[in-house]
Design a protein around this motif. Structure first.
Motif, PDB file in Angstrom:
ATOM      1  N   GLY A  16       0.792  -1.210   0.000  1.00  0.00           N
ATOM      2  CA  GLY A  16       0.000   0.000   0.000  1.00  0.00           C
ATOM      3  C   GLY A  16       0.827   1.263   0.000  1.00  0.00           C
ATOM      4  O   GLY A  16       2.011   1.276   0.382  1.00  0.00           O
ATOM      5  N   LEU A  17       0.171   2.370  -0.414  1.00  0.00           N
ATOM      6  CA  LEU A  17       0.856   3.655  -0.515  1.00  0.00           C
ATOM      7  C   LEU A  17       1.277   4.180   0.845  1.00  0.00           C
ATOM      8  O   LEU A  17       2.357   4.751   0.993  1.00  0.00           O
ATOM      9  CB  LEU A  17      -0.067   4.658  -1.213  1.00  0.00           C
ATOM     10  N   SER A  18       0.434   4.008   1.845  1.00  0.00           N
ATOM     11  CA  SER A  18       0.757   4.535   3.179  1.00  0.00           C
ATOM     12  C   SER A  18       2.015   3.879   3.737  1.00  0.00           C
ATOM     13  O   SER A  18       2.837   4.542   4.384  1.00  0.00           O
ATOM     14  CB  SER A  18      -0.417   4.317   4.129  1.00  0.00           C
ATOM     15  N   THR A  19       2.194   2.593   3.467  1.00  0.00           N
ATOM     16  CA  THR A  19       3.402   1.902   3.924  1.00  0.00           C
ATOM     17  C   THR A  19       4.634   2.472   3.237  1.00  0.00           C
ATOM     18  O   THR A  19       5.684   2.679   3.863  1.00  0.00           O
ATOM     19  CB  THR A  19       3.295   0.396   3.628  1.00  0.00           C
ATOM     20  N   TYR A  20       4.501   2.739   1.940  1.00  0.00           N
ATOM     21  CA  TYR A  20       5.619   3.313   1.194  1.00  0.00           C
ATOM     22  C   TYR A  20       5.992   4.686   1.744  1.00  0.00           C
ATOM     23  O   TYR A  20       7.181   4.990   1.946  1.00  0.00           O
ATOM     24  CB  TYR A  20       5.242   3.422  -0.280  1.00  0.00           C
ATOM     25  N   ILE A  21       4.985   5.511   1.992  1.00  0.00           N
ATOM     26  CA  ILE A  21       5.264   6.872   2.477  1.00  0.00           C
ATOM     27  C   ILE A  21       5.937   6.825   3.844  1.00  0.00           C
ATOM     28  O   ILE A  21       6.888   7.577   4.121  1.00  0.00           O
ATOM     29  CB  ILE A  21       3.970   7.698   2.520  1.00  0.00           C
ATOM     30  N   ARG A  22       5.461   5.954   4.726  1.00  0.00           N
ATOM     31  CA  ARG A  22       6.101   5.827   6.035  1.00  0.00           C
ATOM     32  C   ARG A  22       7.552   5.369   5.880  1.00  0.00           C
ATOM     33  O   ARG A  22       8.446   5.842   6.599  1.00  0.00           O
ATOM     34  CB  ARG A  22       5.331   4.834   6.914  1.00  0.00           C
ATOM     35  N   ALA A  23       7.794   4.464   4.946  1.00  0.00           N
ATOM     36  CA  ALA A  23       9.145   3.941   4.753  1.00  0.00           C
ATOM     37  C   ALA A  23      10.101   5.022   4.250  1.00  0.00           C
ATOM     38  O   ALA A  23      11.214   5.159   4.770  1.00  0.00           O
ATOM     39  CB  ALA A  23       9.114   2.768   3.779  1.00  0.00           C
ATOM     40  N   VAL A  24       9.689   5.797   3.259  1.00  0.00           N
ATOM     41  CA  VAL A  24      10.602   6.813   2.709  1.00  0.00           C
ATOM     42  C   VAL A  24      10.817   7.952   3.699  1.00  0.00           C
ATOM     43  O   VAL A  24      11.889   8.562   3.723  1.00  0.00           O
ATOM     44  CB  VAL A  24      10.092   7.351   1.353  1.00  0.00           C
ATOM     45  N   ASN A  25       9.818   8.223   4.529  1.00  0.00           N
ATOM     46  CA  ASN A  25       9.983   9.273   5.541  1.00  0.00           C
ATOM     47  C   ASN A  25      10.922   8.827   6.660  1.00  0.00           C
ATOM     48  O   ASN A  25      11.478   9.663   7.381  1.00  0.00           O
ATOM     49  CB  ASN A  25       8.634   9.675   6.132  1.00  0.00           C
ATOM     50  N   ALA A  26      11.092   7.510   6.804  1.00  0.00           N
ATOM     51  CA  ALA A  26      11.982   6.985   7.844  1.00  0.00           C
ATOM     52  C   ALA A  26      13.424   6.884   7.369  1.00  0.00           C
ATOM     53  O   ALA A  26      14.332   6.642   8.173  1.00  0.00           O
ATOM     54  CB  ALA A  26      11.491   5.612   8.301  1.00  0.00           C
ATOM     55  N   LEU A  27      13.659   7.070   6.079  1.00  0.00           N
ATOM     56  CA  LEU A  27      15.022   6.985   5.558  1.00  0.00           C
ATOM     57  C   LEU A  27      15.864   8.158   6.061  1.00  0.00           C
ATOM     58  O   LEU A  27      15.369   9.276   6.210  1.00  0.00           O
ATOM     59  CB  LEU A  27      14.998   6.980   4.030  1.00  0.00           C
ATOM     60  N   PRO A  28      17.146   7.932   6.316  1.00  0.00           N
ATOM     61  CA  PRO A  28      18.002   9.017   6.823  1.00  0.00           C
ATOM     62  C   PRO A  28      18.212  10.118   5.793  1.00  0.00           C
ATOM     63  O   PRO A  28      18.286   9.860   4.595  1.00  0.00           O
ATOM     64  CB  PRO A  28      19.312   8.291   7.144  1.00  0.00           C
ATOM     65  N   VAL A  29      18.287  11.346   6.299  1.00  0.00           N
ATOM     66  CA  VAL A  29      18.529  12.507   5.437  1.00  0.00           C
ATOM     67  C   VAL A  29      20.031  12.751   5.339  1.00  0.00           C
ATOM     68  O   VAL A  29      20.743  12.702   6.345  1.00  0.00           O
ATOM     69  CB  VAL A  29      17.823  13.757   5.994  1.00  0.00           C
ATOM     70  N   LEU A  30      20.491  13.020   4.130  1.00  0.00           N
ATOM     71  CA  LEU A  30      21.911  13.247   3.915  1.00  0.00           C
ATOM     72  C   LEU A  30      22.279  14.699   4.189  1.00  0.00           C
ATOM     73  O   LEU A  30      21.503  15.620   3.878  1.00  0.00           O
ATOM     74  CB  LEU A  30      22.300  12.891   2.480  1.00  0.00           C
ATOM     75  N   SER A  31      23.464  14.900   4.735  1.00  0.00           N
ATOM     76  CA  SER A  31      23.980  16.261   4.862  1.00  0.00           C
ATOM     77  C   SER A  31      24.521  16.711   3.509  1.00  0.00           C
ATOM     78  O   SER A  31      24.688  15.907   2.592  1.00  0.00           O
ATOM     79  CB  SER A  31      25.090  16.307   5.909  1.00  0.00           C
ATOM     80  N   ALA A  32      24.797  18.000   3.377  1.00  0.00           N
ATOM     81  CA  ALA A  32      25.324  18.518   2.115  1.00  0.00           C
ATOM     82  C   ALA A  32      26.660  17.855   1.764  1.00  0.00           C
ATOM     83  O   ALA A  32      26.923  17.519   0.602  1.00  0.00           O
ATOM     84  CB  ALA A  32      25.485  20.031   2.195  1.00  0.00           C
ATOM     85  N   ALA A  33      27.495  17.649   2.783  1.00  0.00           N
ATOM     86  CA  ALA A  33      28.803  17.033   2.538  1.00  0.00           C
ATOM     87  C   ALA A  33      28.646  15.580   2.090  1.00  0.00           C
ATOM     88  O   ALA A  33      29.330  15.129   1.162  1.00  0.00           O
ATOM     89  CB  ALA A  33      29.654  17.106   3.806  1.00  0.00           C
ATOM     90  N   GLU A  34      27.750  14.837   2.752  1.00  0.00           N
ATOM     91  CA  GLU A  34      27.518  13.446   2.372  1.00  0.00           C
ATOM     92  C   GLU A  34      26.962  13.362   0.940  1.00  0.00           C
ATOM     93  O   GLU A  34      27.327  12.472   0.165  1.00  0.00           O
ATOM     94  CB  GLU A  34      26.546  12.792   3.349  1.00  0.00           C
ATOM     95  N   GLU A  35      26.085  14.301   0.611  1.00  0.00           N
ATOM     96  CA  GLU A  35      25.468  14.318  -0.710  1.00  0.00           C
ATOM     97  C   GLU A  35      26.516  14.544  -1.793  1.00  0.00           C
ATOM     98  O   GLU A  35      26.536  13.841  -2.818  1.00  0.00           O
ATOM     99  CB  GLU A  35      24.404  15.420  -0.739  1.00  0.00           C
ATOM    100  N   ARG A  36      27.404  15.487  -1.572  1.00  0.00           N
ATOM    101  CA  ARG A  36      28.451  15.773  -2.560  1.00  0.00           C
ATOM    102  C   ARG A  36      29.414  14.593  -2.692  1.00  0.00           C
ATOM    103  O   ARG A  36      29.858  14.270  -3.802  1.00  0.00           O
ATOM    104  CB  ARG A  36      29.210  17.050  -2.186  1.00  0.00           C
ATOM    105  N   LYS A  37      29.716  13.960  -1.586  1.00  0.00           N
ATOM    106  CA  LYS A  37      30.631  12.818  -1.607  1.00  0.00           C
ATOM    107  C   LYS A  37      30.033  11.678  -2.428  1.00  0.00           C
ATOM    108  O   LYS A  37      30.714  11.065  -3.266  1.00  0.00           O
ATOM    109  CB  LYS A  37      30.911  12.357  -0.181  1.00  0.00           C
ATOM    110  N   LEU A  38      28.748  11.386  -2.221  1.00  0.00           N
ATOM    111  CA  LEU A  38      28.093  10.313  -2.970  1.00  0.00           C
ATOM    112  C   LEU A  38      27.996  10.668  -4.451  1.00  0.00           C
ATOM    113  O   LEU A  38      28.177   9.805  -5.324  1.00  0.00           O
ATOM    114  CB  LEU A  38      26.700  10.052  -2.394  1.00  0.00           C
ATOM    115  N   ALA A  39      27.694  11.936  -4.743  1.00  0.00           N
ATOM    116  CA  ALA A  39      27.570  12.369  -6.138  1.00  0.00           C
ATOM    117  C   ALA A  39      28.898  12.242  -6.865  1.00  0.00           C
ATOM    118  O   ALA A  39      28.955  11.826  -8.029  1.00  0.00           O
ATOM    119  CB  ALA A  39      27.065  13.805  -6.190  1.00  0.00           C
ATOM    120  N   ARG A  40      30.001  12.575  -6.174  1.00  0.00           N
ATOM    121  CA  ARG A  40      31.320  12.445  -6.802  1.00  0.00           C
ATOM    122  C   ARG A  40      31.656  10.974  -7.057  1.00  0.00           C
ATOM    123  O   ARG A  40      32.221  10.630  -8.102  1.00  0.00           O
ATOM    124  CB  ARG A  40      32.381  13.092  -5.911  1.00  0.00           C
ATOM    125  N   ARG A  41      31.292  10.112  -6.106  1.00  0.00           N
ATOM    126  CA  ARG A  41      31.532   8.671  -6.307  1.00  0.00           C
ATOM    127  C   ARG A  41      30.769   8.150  -7.525  1.00  0.00           C
ATOM    128  O   ARG A  41      31.301   7.343  -8.306  1.00  0.00           O
ATOM    129  CB  ARG A  41      31.101   7.901  -5.056  1.00  0.00           C
TER     130      ARG A  41
END
Length: 284
Positions: A16-41
């Protein structure tokens, strides 16, 4: 991999959609530094794991964007799916060297995919085909100040604001106000909600006896007029018109010039003079 991350990856439709929304909202948020590091990789080493993390960390924002399109009557799950495609395209083109957060860059891609999906699926018949119509489709609702047909002043104001013709605004308003109608009759419709389906009043007039008789009479009249106009020409002009305009195999001006022993320009002059004479006879 966290438990919530695994849940988001392995979601099944029955959850169901509600399960999906709860799951994505529980995922960790990346910091700007982590985001740039992953993008470079991802961009330097084609690390799909890094790209996956960038996508998963931003799925919650796609859900938020889709809520702004709830008024179009399409399933939110479908809008989220299209938005996720836009997010993945954004990750592919994201350049961390610009020092802009991924979501600031990705919002255009997400909305673009959702826009295209709505235009393809809002109605059975595509409602917006030109650039001006696409612009109006997403501005017409939010720009209107009241329910009901727009006044001439409102049409002109919107046309000027969106840089389109007033006629385009009126046509788009009409398209958006009319609902899809099934062509065939619905036998289950009750008396109170009964409406005549198009199959009840749209007729194929190609084989209507009256139409066929009229077309035959008109063709006879045209043939008679054409014969009269040809009779008014001298034999050479009549032969040139017949062969240049009425026969299936049409000779060139040079071929007729060789046959009559004159120049191609002379044949052209005879042809033009004959056509003018025939026009005068037909218009008389």
């Amino acid at each position: 991999m966290t438990k919530s991350l695994a849940l988001a990856i392995n979601l099944y439709p029955e959850n169901g959609l509600s399960t999906y929304i709860r799951a994505v909202n529980a995922l960790p948020v990346l910091s700007a530094a982590e985001e740039r590091k992953l993008a470079r990789r991802y961009h330097k080493h084609s690390d799909l794991g890094a790209a996956r993390q960038l996508v998963l960390a931003n799925l919650r924002y796609v859900v938020r964007v889709t809520r702004g399109f709830a008024g179009y009557g399409l399933p939110q799950a479908d809008l989220i799916q299209e938005g996720n495609i836009g997010l993945m395209k954004a990750v592919k083109h994201y350049d961390p060297a610009h020092k802009v957060r991924l979501m600031s860059f990705a919002i255009h891609w997400i909305r673009s995919e959702i826009f295209d999906y709505i235009l393809r699926n809002w109605r059975i018949v595509k409602v917006a085909t030109t650039k001006a119509q696409r612009k109006l489709f997403f501005n017409l609702r939010k720009s209107r100040k009241r329910i009901g047909w727009m006044t001439r002043g409102e049409v002109d104001a919107m046309a000027e604001n969106l840089d389109v013709a007033p006629e385009t605004v009126q046509e788009m308003e009409s398209r958006m106000s009319n609902a899809d109608v099934p062509f065939d009759m619905d036998n289950d419709t009750d008396d109170e909600s009964y409406h005549v389906a198009p199959s009840g009043y749209l007729q194929d007039m190609r084989y209507n006896p009256e139409v066929l008789a009229t077309q035959s009479d008109q063709e006879d009249v045209r043939q008679t007029q054409l014969r009269t106009a040809l009779t008014a020409l001298d034999p050479r002009a009549r032969d040139i018109i017949q062969r240049r305009w009425l026969n299936e195999e049409k000779p060139t001006l040079h071929e007729l010039a060789d046959e009559y022993g004159v120049s191609a320009e002379r044949i052209r002059q005879i042809e033009m003079k004959a056509l003018d004479a025939m026009k005068n006879v037909l218009e008389a």
